[in-house]
Motif scaffolding. Sequence first.
Motif, PDB file in Angstrom:
ATOM      1  N   ASP A 254      88.279 -53.920 -57.736  1.00 16.72           N
ATOM      2  CA  ASP A 254      86.788 -54.718 -57.495  1.00 16.72           C
ATOM      3  C   ASP A 254      86.383 -54.135 -56.024  1.00 16.72           C
ATOM      4  OD1 ASP A 254      86.945 -55.664 -59.770  1.00 16.72           O
ATOM      5  OD2 ASP A 254      87.235 -57.551 -59.009  1.00 16.72           O
ATOM      6  N   ASP A 255      84.961 -53.881 -55.945  1.00 10.72           N
ATOM      7  CA  ASP A 255      84.296 -53.634 -54.667  1.00 10.72           C
ATOM      8  C   ASP A 255      84.737 -54.761 -53.512  1.00 10.72           C
ATOM      9  OD1 ASP A 255      82.508 -55.915 -54.755  1.00 10.72           O
ATOM     10  OD2 ASP A 255      81.044 -54.638 -55.897  1.00 10.72           O
ATOM     11  N   ASP A 256      84.471 -54.410 -52.464  1.00 10.38           N
ATOM     12  CA  ASP A 256      84.825 -55.286 -51.353  1.00 10.38           C
ATOM     13  C   ASP A 256      84.299 -56.575 -51.304  1.00 10.38           C
ATOM     14  OD1 ASP A 256      86.341 -53.041 -50.464  1.00 10.38           O
ATOM     15  OD2 ASP A 256      84.820 -52.737 -48.717  1.00 10.38           O
ATOM     16  N   ALA A 257      83.161 -56.837 -51.617  1.00  8.07           N
ATOM     17  CA  ALA A 257      82.103 -57.969 -51.962  1.00  8.07           C
ATOM     18  C   ALA A 257      83.212 -59.100 -52.931  1.00  8.07           C
ATOM     19  CB  ALA A 257      80.972 -57.959 -52.146  1.00  8.07           C
ATOM     20  N   ASP A 258      83.550 -58.481 -54.001  1.00  9.06           N
ATOM     21  CA  ASP A 258      84.327 -59.151 -54.982  1.00  9.06           C
ATOM     22  C   ASP A 258      85.551 -59.656 -54.409  1.00  9.06           C
ATOM     23  OD1 ASP A 258      82.228 -59.263 -56.918  1.00  9.06           O
ATOM     24  OD2 ASP A 258      82.933 -57.515 -57.844  1.00  9.06           O
ATOM     25  N   ARG A 259      86.359 -58.755 -53.910  1.00  9.52           N
ATOM     26  CA  ARG A 259      87.470 -59.000 -53.600  1.00  9.52           C
ATOM     27  C   ARG A 259      87.517 -60.095 -52.210  1.00  9.52           C
ATOM     28  NH1 ARG A 259      88.527 -53.046 -53.478  1.00  9.52           N
ATOM     29  NH2 ARG A 259      88.136 -53.064 -51.082  1.00  9.52           N
ATOM     30  N   ASP A 260      86.642 -60.165 -51.521  1.00  7.85           N
ATOM     31  CA  ASP A 260      86.343 -61.105 -50.498  1.00  7.85           C
ATOM     32  C   ASP A 260      86.086 -62.517 -50.943  1.00  7.85           C
ATOM     33  OD1 ASP A 260      86.554 -59.207 -48.512  1.00  7.85           O
ATOM     34  OD2 ASP A 260      84.571 -59.304 -48.066  1.00  7.85           O
ATOM     35  N   VAL A 261      85.407 -62.684 -52.193  1.00 13.81           N
ATOM     36  CA  VAL A 261      85.017 -63.901 -52.939  1.00 13.81           C
ATOM     37  C   VAL A 261      86.586 -64.280 -53.696  1.00 13.81           C
ATOM     38  CG1 VAL A 261      84.049 -64.987 -54.767  1.00 13.81           C
ATOM     39  CG2 VAL A 261      82.665 -63.423 -53.524  1.00 13.81           C
ATOM     40  N   LYS A 262      87.150 -63.434 -54.129  1.00 13.96           N
ATOM     41  CA  LYS A 262      88.693 -63.742 -54.887  1.00 13.96           C
ATOM     42  C   LYS A 262      89.486 -64.144 -53.666  1.00 13.96           C
ATOM     43  CE  LYS A 262      88.513 -60.819 -58.783  1.00 13.96           C
ATOM     44  NZ  LYS A 262      89.069 -59.588 -59.537  1.00 13.96           N
TER      45      LYS A 262
END
Length: 215
Positions: free
Chosen positions: A86-94
């Motif tokens: 996933d992109d960085d934003a989605d990884r940060d949320v996870k």
Amino acid sequence: MWSFDAATSLNWLEVIKTLVAIITAAIAFFALRNWQRQDKAKRQADFLDALIEATHTYIAEVPKPITLLQIAKIGMASHVPTWDSDDDADRDVKGTIAYIEKNGERDAKRLLELLEAVEPSAIKLRALAAKGQVFSFDGYAKCQNAVTSLTWHLERIQAFAVTIASTTWNWENPEVLRLLHDVMAIDPSEIRESVQKNHVAVLKFATDTYQRIYR
């Protein structure tokens, strides 16, 4: 001859008594005005002393919750799945969700305890800032705004703690995701810089006002 007769016909004792009364009243008036100025200056100085003391107390206590906030943010970053496509934003949320589910409740409890310890000094600082309005100091709005900014950061950290304590939320819910993004955006470094900046603003106001009082 008329002037001489007029002068000799005056009751000089009464004239002197009247003049003495007038002079005494004038001296009393100016003494009262001077006392009022001194009393006002003392009350203003006492307020400034209390404001500086309350500010220093708050500034000494607030770094503890900020440091714990920073540790929690590091914990969030450490849980980001670097292997995810996933992109960085989605990884940060996870990563944030993984951290909350694992450590959120524990860290939130510690953070709320620290916030509770700081709250009395924040309340006193806010109360003094409100009280200071009665003096009509020059430039007081800047000082009041600085105090508002100083104590507002506690509310932000409290919102962060409440959010990470909610380990069973539905992370797919748009409102929950919005709150999650809000707490992820809180930056401990930015808070520290703001605290320092507003601390300086309060001290500058106090210094300038002291100089005007005793000028």
